[in-house]
Design a protein around this motif. Structure first.
Motif, PDB file in Angstrom:
ATOM      1  N   ALA A  34     -22.065   1.468  53.495  1.00 30.62           N
ATOM      2  CA  ALA A  34     -21.525   2.816  53.760  1.00 30.62           C
ATOM      3  C   ALA A  34     -20.003   2.819  53.635  1.00 30.62           C
ATOM      4  N   ALA A  35     -19.359   1.754  54.125  1.00 27.54           N
ATOM      5  CA  ALA A  35     -17.900   1.660  54.022  1.00 27.54           C
ATOM      6  C   ALA A  35     -17.461   1.578  52.563  1.00 27.54           C
ATOM      7  N   LEU A  36     -18.206   0.821  51.749  1.00 25.76           N
ATOM      8  CA  LEU A  36     -17.871   0.723  50.325  1.00 25.76           C
ATOM      9  C   LEU A  36     -18.044   2.058  49.619  1.00 25.76           C
ATOM     10  N   GLN A  37     -19.069   2.810  50.005  1.00 21.17           N
ATOM     11  CA  GLN A  37     -19.244   4.134  49.405  1.00 21.17           C
ATOM     12  C   GLN A  37     -18.048   5.017  49.707  1.00 21.17           C
ATOM     13  N   GLU A  38     -17.502   4.916  50.911  1.00 20.02           N
ATOM     14  CA  GLU A  38     -16.306   5.686  51.267  1.00 20.02           C
ATOM     15  C   GLU A  38     -15.102   5.212  50.458  1.00 20.02           C
ATOM     16  N   VAL A  39     -14.971   3.889  50.293  1.00 23.04           N
ATOM     17  CA  VAL A  39     -13.844   3.337  49.537  1.00 23.04           C
ATOM     18  C   VAL A  39     -13.850   3.862  48.112  1.00 23.04           C
ATOM     19  N   PHE A  40     -15.014   3.866  47.476  1.00 24.20           N
ATOM     20  CA  PHE A  40     -15.088   4.225  46.060  1.00 24.20           C
ATOM     21  C   PHE A  40     -15.306   5.706  45.810  1.00 24.20           C
ATOM     22  N   GLN A  41     -15.544   6.472  46.866  1.00 27.09           N
ATOM     23  CA  GLN A  41     -15.698   7.915  46.690  1.00 27.09           C
ATOM     24  C   GLN A  41     -14.369   8.486  46.208  1.00 27.09           C
ATOM     25  N   GLY A  42     -14.410   9.224  45.152  1.00 24.77           N
ATOM     26  CA  GLY A  42     -13.197   9.837  44.627  1.00 24.77           C
ATOM     27  C   GLY A  42     -12.429   8.976  43.643  1.00 24.77           C
ATOM     28  N   ILE A  43     -12.881   7.734  43.425  1.00 24.55           N
ATOM     29  CA  ILE A  43     -12.237   6.883  42.423  1.00 24.55           C
ATOM     30  C   ILE A  43     -13.147   6.854  41.206  1.00 24.55           C
ATOM     31  N   ALA A  44     -12.678   7.435  40.128  1.00 22.69           N
ATOM     32  CA  ALA A  44     -13.477   7.498  38.899  1.00 22.69           C
ATOM     33  C   ALA A  44     -13.535   6.134  38.236  1.00 22.69           C
ATOM     34  N   ALA A  45     -14.644   5.863  37.565  1.00 21.82           N
ATOM     35  CA  ALA A  45     -14.807   4.595  36.851  1.00 21.82           C
ATOM     36  C   ALA A  45     -13.725   4.415  35.798  1.00 21.82           C
ATOM     37  N   ALA A  46     -13.255   5.494  35.248  1.00 19.53           N
ATOM     38  CA  ALA A  46     -12.240   5.421  34.201  1.00 19.53           C
ATOM     39  C   ALA A  46     -10.822   5.581  34.755  1.00 19.53           C
ATOM     40  N   SER A  47     -10.663   5.477  36.066  1.00 15.97           N
ATOM     41  CA  SER A  47      -9.330   5.652  36.637  1.00 15.97           C
ATOM     42  C   SER A  47      -8.411   4.523  36.174  1.00 15.97           C
ATOM     43  N   ALA A  48      -7.143   4.800  36.167  1.00 17.49           N
ATOM     44  CA  ALA A  48      -6.158   3.829  35.681  1.00 17.49           C
ATOM     45  C   ALA A  48      -5.273   3.373  36.833  1.00 17.49           C
ATOM     46  N   LEU A  49      -5.892   2.802  37.861  1.00 20.19           N
ATOM     47  CA  LEU A  49      -5.114   2.295  38.997  1.00 20.19           C
ATOM     48  C   LEU A  49      -4.324   1.069  38.565  1.00 20.19           C
ATOM     49  N   ASN A  50      -3.089   0.989  39.027  1.00 16.69           N
ATOM     50  CA  ASN A  50      -2.327  -0.224  38.756  1.00 16.69           C
ATOM     51  C   ASN A  50      -2.689  -1.272  39.824  1.00 16.69           C
ATOM     52  N   GLU A  51      -2.106  -2.451  39.749  1.00 19.84           N
ATOM     53  CA  GLU A  51      -2.464  -3.535  40.650  1.00 19.84           C
ATOM     54  C   GLU A  51      -2.188  -3.182  42.108  1.00 19.84           C
ATOM     55  N   ALA A  52      -1.045  -2.607  42.388  1.00 20.44           N
ATOM     56  CA  ALA A  52      -0.694  -2.252  43.767  1.00 20.44           C
ATOM     57  C   ALA A  52      -1.638  -1.187  44.316  1.00 20.44           C
ATOM     58  N   GLN A  53      -1.984  -0.205  43.502  1.00 22.72           N
ATOM     59  CA  GLN A  53      -2.909   0.841  43.934  1.00 22.72           C
ATOM     60  C   GLN A  53      -4.301   0.273  44.173  1.00 22.72           C
ATOM     61  N   THR A  54      -4.741  -0.626  43.302  1.00 23.71           N
ATOM     62  CA  THR A  54      -6.052  -1.260  43.462  1.00 23.71           C
ATOM     63  C   THR A  54      -6.092  -2.053  44.757  1.00 23.71           C
ATOM     64  N   GLU A  55      -5.027  -2.787  45.035  1.00 32.45           N
ATOM     65  CA  GLU A  55      -4.967  -3.576  46.267  1.00 32.45           C
ATOM     66  C   GLU A  55      -5.027  -2.662  47.492  1.00 32.45           C
ATOM     67  N   GLU A  56      -4.251  -1.594  47.477  1.00 27.10           N
ATOM     68  CA  GLU A  56      -4.177  -0.688  48.623  1.00 27.10           C
ATOM     69  C   GLU A  56      -5.452   0.135  48.800  1.00 27.10           C
ATOM     70  N   GLN A  57      -5.953   0.702  47.710  1.00 25.53           N
ATOM     71  CA  GLN A  57      -7.065   1.651  47.806  1.00 25.53           C
ATOM     72  C   GLN A  57      -8.444   1.000  47.804  1.00 25.53           C
ATOM     73  N   ILE A  58      -8.561  -0.205  47.237  1.00 25.00           N
ATOM     74  CA  ILE A  58      -9.883  -0.835  47.136  1.00 25.00           C
ATOM     75  C   ILE A  58      -9.946  -2.172  47.884  1.00 25.00           C
ATOM     76  N   ILE A  59      -9.104  -3.109  47.514  1.00 22.62           N
ATOM     77  CA  ILE A  59      -9.218  -4.467  48.050  1.00 22.62           C
ATOM     78  C   ILE A  59      -8.969  -4.506  49.550  1.00 22.62           C
ATOM     79  N   ASP A  60      -7.874  -3.918  50.021  1.00 18.86           N
ATOM     80  CA  ASP A  60      -7.573  -3.936  51.455  1.00 18.86           C
ATOM     81  C   ASP A  60      -8.677  -3.278  52.276  1.00 18.86           C
ATOM     82  N   LYS A  61      -9.204  -2.160  51.791  1.00 17.19           N
ATOM     83  CA  LYS A  61     -10.259  -1.446  52.518  1.00 17.19           C
ATOM     84  C   LYS A  61     -11.569  -2.221  52.502  1.00 17.19           C
TER      85      LYS A  61
END
Length: 78
Positions: A34-61
Motif C-alpha cells: 500500500a505504501a508503494l502504491q502511494e509512492v508511485f501514484q502520480g508518477i508516470a512511467a515515462a516521467s523524466a525524474l533526475n537522480e535527486a528527484q528519484t532519490e527524494e520521491q521514490i527511494i527515500d519513501k
C-alpha cells in the motif's frame, strides 16, 4: 553474472533463509504494498525524474516504508 549484485541462487532460495525475509509477514507486506502504491501514484512511467528527484520521491519513501528511514544519508555534492 558479471555486474550483478546478487547471484540468482541467493535471490531464488538463499534469501528465504535470512531473518528479515522470515520476519516479513503477510500483514507487513500488505502495508508495504500500500505504501508503494502511494509512492508511485502520480508518477508516470515515462516521467523524466533526475537522480535527486528519484532519490527524494521514490527511494527515500520506499526505504521509509521498509523501516529504514533513519539509516540513509543524502548524497552530498562537492
Amino acid at each position: 553474472m558479471q555486474g550483478l549484485l546478487f547471484i540468482q541462487d541467493f535471490l531464488l532460495r538463499g534469501i528465504c533463509e535470512t531473518p528479515p525475509f522470515r520476519d516479513f509477514s503477510a500483514e507487513r507486506f500488505a502495508r508495504f504494498h500500500a505504501a508503494l502504491q502511494e509512492v508511485f501514484q502520480g508518477i508516470a512511467a515515462a516521467s523524466a525524474l533526475n537522480e535527486a528527484q528519484t532519490e527524494e520521491q521514490i527511494i527515500d519513501k520506499t526505504l521509509a516504508a521498509l523501516g529504514w528511514d533513519s539509516h540513509s544519508l543524502p548524497q552530498v555534492n562537492m
